[in-house]
Write a protein that holds these residues in place. Structure first.
Motif, short mmCIF file in Angstrom:
data_model
loop_
_atom_site.label_atom_id
_atom_site.label_comp_id
_atom_site.label_asym_id
_atom_site.label_seq_id
_atom_site.Cartn_x
_atom_site.Cartn_y
_atom_site.Cartn_z
N ILE C 271 0.85 -1.18 0.00
CA ILE C 271 0.00 0.00 0.00
C ILE C 271 0.89 1.23 0.00
CG2 ILE C 271 -1.58 1.36 1.45
CD1 ILE C 271 -2.74 -1.32 2.44
N HIS C 272 0.49 2.22 -0.76
CA HIS C 272 1.23 3.49 -0.78
C HIS C 272 0.21 4.62 -0.83
CE1 HIS C 272 4.29 6.45 -1.53
NE2 HIS C 272 3.82 6.74 -2.73
N ILE C 273 0.48 5.66 -0.04
CA ILE C 273 -0.47 6.76 0.10
C ILE C 273 0.17 8.06 -0.38
CG2 ILE C 273 -2.02 7.95 1.72
CD1 ILE C 273 -1.39 5.52 3.66
N GLU C 274 -0.59 8.87 -1.12
CA GLU C 274 -0.12 10.17 -1.57
C GLU C 274 -1.20 11.20 -1.29
OE1 GLU C 274 2.60 9.98 -5.18
OE2 GLU C 274 1.14 8.44 -5.68
N LYS C 275 -0.77 12.45 -1.18
CA LYS C 275 -1.75 13.48 -0.85
C LYS C 275 -1.37 14.79 -1.52
CE LYS C 275 -4.48 15.16 3.06
NZ LYS C 275 -4.18 16.55 3.42
N ASN C 276 -2.36 15.50 -2.01
CA ASN C 276 -2.17 16.82 -2.60
C ASN C 276 -3.35 17.68 -2.16
OD1 ASN C 276 -0.76 18.69 -4.31
ND2 ASN C 276 -2.37 18.41 -5.84
N GLU C 277 -3.07 18.78 -1.49
CA GLU C 277 -4.14 19.56 -0.86
C GLU C 277 -5.00 18.61 -0.01
OE1 GLU C 277 -5.80 21.86 -4.03
OE2 GLU C 277 -3.93 22.94 -4.36
N ASN C 278 -6.29 18.62 -0.18
CA ASN C 278 -7.10 17.74 0.68
C ASN C 278 -7.51 16.44 -0.02
OD1 ASN C 278 -8.97 18.75 -1.11
ND2 ASN C 278 -10.63 18.71 0.40
N VAL C 279 -6.79 16.13 -1.07
CA VAL C 279 -7.12 14.90 -1.81
C VAL C 279 -6.08 13.82 -1.52
CG1 VAL C 279 -7.63 13.93 -4.07
CG2 VAL C 279 -8.09 16.36 -3.63
N VAL C 280 -6.57 12.66 -1.13
CA VAL C 280 -5.71 11.54 -0.78
C VAL C 280 -5.91 10.42 -1.79
CG1 VAL C 280 -5.12 9.85 1.00
CG2 VAL C 280 -5.98 12.12 1.65
N VAL C 281 -4.81 9.86 -2.25
CA VAL C 281 -4.90 8.69 -3.13
C VAL C 281 -4.18 7.54 -2.45
CG1 VAL C 281 -4.31 7.71 -5.38
CG2 VAL C 281 -5.04 10.11 -5.21
N ILE C 282 -4.88 6.41 -2.33
CA ILE C 282 -4.28 5.22 -1.75
C ILE C 282 -4.16 4.17 -2.84
CG2 ILE C 282 -4.39 3.49 0.09
CD1 ILE C 282 -6.89 6.18 0.41
N HIS C 283 -2.93 3.75 -3.09
CA HIS C 283 -2.67 2.69 -4.06
C HIS C 283 -2.49 1.37 -3.33
CE1 HIS C 283 -1.68 6.07 -6.73
NE2 HIS C 283 -0.80 6.46 -5.84
N SER C 284 -2.98 0.29 -3.91
CA SER C 284 -2.71 -1.02 -3.32
C SER C 284 -2.49 -2.03 -4.43
CB SER C 284 -3.89 -1.47 -2.44
OG SER C 284 -5.03 -1.75 -3.22
N ALA C 285 -1.72 -3.06 -4.13
CA ALA C 285 -1.43 -4.10 -5.11
C ALA C 285 -1.41 -5.46 -4.44
CB ALA C 285 -0.09 -3.83 -5.80
N ILE C 286 -2.02 -6.43 -5.10
CA ILE C 286 -1.98 -7.82 -4.63
C ILE C 286 -1.85 -8.73 -5.84
CG2 ILE C 286 -3.44 -7.41 -2.60
CD1 ILE C 286 -5.75 -8.77 -4.20
N ASP C 287 -1.52 -9.99 -5.59
CA ASP C 287 -1.65 -11.02 -6.62
C ASP C 287 -3.07 -11.56 -6.49
OD1 ASP C 287 -1.74 -13.65 -7.85
OD2 ASP C 287 0.44 -13.56 -7.98
N ASN C 288 -3.86 -11.40 -7.55
CA ASN C 288 -5.28 -11.76 -7.45
C ASN C 288 -5.50 -13.24 -7.15
OD1 ASN C 288 -4.27 -12.00 -10.24
ND2 ASN C 288 -6.33 -12.76 -10.69
N LEU C 289 -4.58 -14.11 -7.54
CA LEU C 289 -4.76 -15.54 -7.27
C LEU C 289 -4.24 -15.93 -5.89
CD1 LEU C 289 -3.86 -17.24 -10.68
CD2 LEU C 289 -6.13 -16.91 -9.66
N LEU C 290 -3.44 -15.09 -5.27
CA LEU C 290 -2.87 -15.43 -3.97
C LEU C 290 -3.56 -14.64 -2.86
CD1 LEU C 290 0.76 -15.98 -5.21
CD2 LEU C 290 -0.76 -17.68 -4.20
N LYS C 291 -3.09 -13.45 -2.55
CA LYS C 291 -3.81 -12.67 -1.52
C LYS C 291 -5.26 -12.43 -1.95
CE LYS C 291 -4.19 -10.37 2.33
NZ LYS C 291 -4.44 -11.15 3.56
N GLY C 292 -5.50 -12.45 -3.25
CA GLY C 292 -6.87 -12.25 -3.72
C GLY C 292 -7.69 -13.52 -3.82
N ALA C 293 -7.12 -14.66 -3.47
CA ALA C 293 -7.89 -15.91 -3.57
C ALA C 293 -7.20 -17.04 -2.79
CB ALA C 293 -8.09 -16.31 -5.04
N SER C 294 -6.39 -17.84 -3.48
CA SER C 294 -5.91 -19.10 -2.88
C SER C 294 -4.91 -18.88 -1.76
CB SER C 294 -5.29 -19.96 -3.98
OG SER C 294 -6.19 -20.09 -5.06
#
Lengths: 320, 320, 320, 320
Positions: C271-294
């Motif tokens: 997970i990585h978080i960025e912010k500009n003024e009052n806007v926050v963007v949170i990025h996340s990444a997983i392997d869909n077959l692993l953390k996302g399933a099996s």
């Protein structure tokens, strides 16, 4: 036959212009300028140009009727300061030097998005060619902006590796980029100002644009999805878009889902709109090097010169 | 727990060793050596290692039981000349400094292809880990060589971009390499000598190897097809291969067609043989960073240390 | 050694479970159930499993301690209705039959997101494994939801082709999908309800989620960017995330930019978080077959059985 | 304006012909024939054709001057048996029905490789368009064959997924094919006979061709490397090739290394020759759908009709 010069012909957008102009019926290439690669044949840098264009890059520009500047940001101003260009020469700048402020020397650069500026571009002598993301996002939002229907916009866009230019970087290394997705310049991409300047010139209310750009694992193309709020019916929005783009030969508002490869290797933009409750999502796709850069530059040249808008731009899509 | 040091841990094969050894039950990492990146956390260079290994790269090696050298060619000799390493330290060199001539200082490097050298590797203190293409091609040809059945071999092999290392080059730029195929070092690849040295040590007749390497548009893996002449029945050849690899836990002779992804992210080699008239084609596939480099290095360590051959190498294939 | 059965072992998530469980120290595979492929060796369907697991698929389940259901949506209920399963058998369903409503027969399925439900999962007998996008989006938003800081969320997510399953479709044809990007199920993806059910159980204010899913031109992985408004300082938000995930071995809050391949072939989420003024963007990444399933299913099994959470899940990242 | 009909316009080569002919100055499309997709707009099957060609597929052919057959193998004969075609209609068959035996009804199909048959193709009424691999391999070998210098040839070739057509198959599933390499039809590809028929018509000694085709993880293009023995100097061989292709506008003999993307989305073939001792390797690359199919068909049409050979074929390379 009009004489054409390309400054920065050794880069991606410059070489793409060569690919286009080599087959354009109304022009002939007079010089390909590059300081760093002067003396080298363009087809040695880009072997796909062998037999198509075998010109040698030069650092000695000659007189031309039309001049394309394909330089890194801020370099266009420098080049024009150091090289005399006649007042009657059509200059099309593919960089971002004149997009936000078009005044330079005695020239006034027109923002070269033909879908909103065709009249001003006709006969123009100075054109600031839009940015690639800026083109894709504006074409997705302009019909709403024109009606003052935009308020807050949330856009995610993904771009191919050619958007990053030819320099070798960690994020353009094949081993890193293949099968990879990442975000960059979150909320701070330089095209946001360019988009807002245009949108706000139409839209009464001030528009805000929250833009998250992603790097994609492909070479060509931009795909964007913009989410906005609206109480209009989907069919009304679609009608509004179709009317807005009625005379735009390169923009297609599609009733069906779109995908990036529909436009790769063409100068086209495809747009698709979806709606759920009061949330509207507008998808758009372009080829970043064509409609997002060199193709649009040729389109602008055609309009400025009074030629058919699609001259030299009937490009075979890669399709697959 | 044996202490392990990795020299050149900042490169692809070095970092791949870290990925493997971080989970190996019998060892602990004592130092990760890098001159150029000394002071940097390995997980900052390779963020997939975050939480897995957070060691800081150092240019100060300490005493260890096992030393892996993951250096550019010729650099292993230099490093060993400049750094004292005890005689009882197991050295495994992943470069090509000791593959053709294993004599260095008082050490005699054993060629680390376990499928032919397991006995010699057991208890060895100096191991020259084979090259990636060399591994894939030898495993495809050794059973024929052992019977003296090889004569002239025509091999084409394709390798992923990790084979070219982490340096930024024109041929590892994503824009160039994506969807692209090209040949390089045609007939002159440095692994040819390494392969012939082994094959000719088995085969009575001198073997000739015409090898055409290709660059592939993927990151991991090597796929090779070798064409030879033989009068044997296909079933006899297959039987010969199965017998040859009976005790090789990482080599699978497949009766069905193989493909590269069957082995990506594993230490395995899959082989498939086809025949038409008197022409035999042997296909083989490995992961160039694992069975072609770091995985095989761990396999060699296991054998040398008297551990189970597949310790720490039960890797989940990427599969898809 | 606990006995394990996998129903739907012939699919992507089922076969991925086989890849994981083949090396899990505490279990043995008792049966791999498939009606359509009964009688076929799993390694003939997935040749990367050769030598790893050579079991034959069966349509005759036997008694086990742990049962994984890897079936198309709605099929889990059918299967459980038609096959008797003892009350003391741990059932982990990877479909979406019990995610929104966990009551079925005498069982009450716990929502299997360990990062919020670890206590309830410990000793559980019935677990509803979360969806892939649902996992990536929730992990990106939960720390804000817990503090009641969420209001309106704009999320774009991109998924690999394995998310679409193994059936041959126009949108999984290589010729179409390679180098292509497209949107699907805009604003209507089935995971939205699943995400909102969890977020709203934490967040006082009702959360709205505008989710635009994209199809990516890669096989494994999910990358999401979520945009929200917040007046908190970026450092406070980061702190909040770090605290929330302090005990989560598979979630890493990164101060640096993340990319998809950091997690491919692992059970991790970055997970990585960025912010500009009052806007926050949170990025996340997983392997869909692993953390996302099996992978998450195995994690849930480990927790339910009282084993170490990462048992059998120390997976080597593909890295490149 | 000549009237053109395309039979099998719904397939890859058929739709690629539409992409080309939509912009060809001397023809107009009269009908696009498809039995299975009759009544459907071609741009609904291939949305990149929107605004370019919006014709509706039909199963009712009308009279035309030029007829292209883009049908599965053996279907061209069937179609011609069931549909009357005037004797003065130019028929170009892109299948392999008439390549090995050109006699059919009262027609005698000329083998449509312009680089060897330009004279016979001029004014021809029946043309058998070569296969894709057959084109790439022949162009690599013909200059040697013409001098009787060929003996035994070892060729490996790799093809994009479009070579497998649009049907959904296990080997065209994105999840399988992405980042994957595999061999198929080893030594038995149907194009071998086609190649040998031509080579042996030139070469006195009987040529043998050991051909190993690979499936690549890209959509467009063929790259081949052919290994032969020769005592000629490399410079003499290059000279021989340059002379042979002196009048061939689409074939380029390159002194520098070539790569596949130099020709993607063009009708060109690039060739590069390397030599070590007495072993010669000739590399060649084409776009399988253009020079390997539809582009060459247009080239043949141009020649047969007495038009400029490159009319409608000045295609912008994809370049990147």
């Amino acid at each position: 036959m009009k004489k054409v010069g390309i400054v920065g012909a050794n880069g991606y957008t410059g070489s793409e212009l060569v690919r286009l102009l080599a087959f354009h019926p109304n022009i002939e290439l007079s010089f390909l300028y590059s300081r760093s690669n002067s003396g080298i044949r363009i087809s040695d840098l880009y072997p796909d140009l062998a037999t198509v264009c075998e010109m040698v890059l030069t650092d000695k520009p000659v007189e031309v009727d039309i001049l394309f500047l394909c330089l890194p940001h801020k370099e266009s101003q420098n080049w024009l300061s150091q090289n005399a260009v006649g007042d009657d020469v059509l200059i099309i700048d593919l960089g971002n030097d004149f997009r936000l402020n078009g005044e330079f020397n005695n020239r006034n650069f027109i923002y070269g998005l033909p879908e909103i500026n065709k009249k001003n571009l006709s006969g123009a002598k100075s054109i600031a060619n839009p940015g690639c993301f800026a083109t894709a996002i504006q074409l997705a939002l302009l019909p709403l902006a024109e009606r003052g229907l935009l308020n807050e916009v949330y856009t995610t866009g993904i771009t191919g590796s050619t958007g990053a230019g030819q320099s070798l970087q960690a994020t353009t290394h094949f081993t890193w980029r293949n099968d990879n997705i990442s975000a960059y310049k979150t909320l701070t991409h330089q095209h946001v100002d360019e988009v807002l300047q245009q949108l706000n010139s139409f839209n009464e209310k001030e528009v805000s644009l929250n833009f998250v750009p992603w790097r994609g694992d492909f070479t060509r193309g931009i795909f964007t999805s913009s989410t906005v709020k609206s109480d209009l019916e989907l069919s009304d929005i679609e009608q509004l878009y179709r009317e807005f783009y009625e005379e735009a030969p390169f923009v297609k508002v599609s009733e069906k889902a779109i995908d990036l490869k529909q436009v790769v290797n063409t100068n086209r933009c495809v747009i698709h709109i979806e709606k759920n409750e009061n949330v509207v999502v507008i998808h758009s796709a372009i080829d970043n090097l064509l409609k997002g850069a060199s193709g649009q530059a040729v389109q602008n040249m055609n309009i400025a010169m009074g030629w058919e808008e699609n001259l030299g731009l009937n490009l075979k899509a890669v399709g697959f």
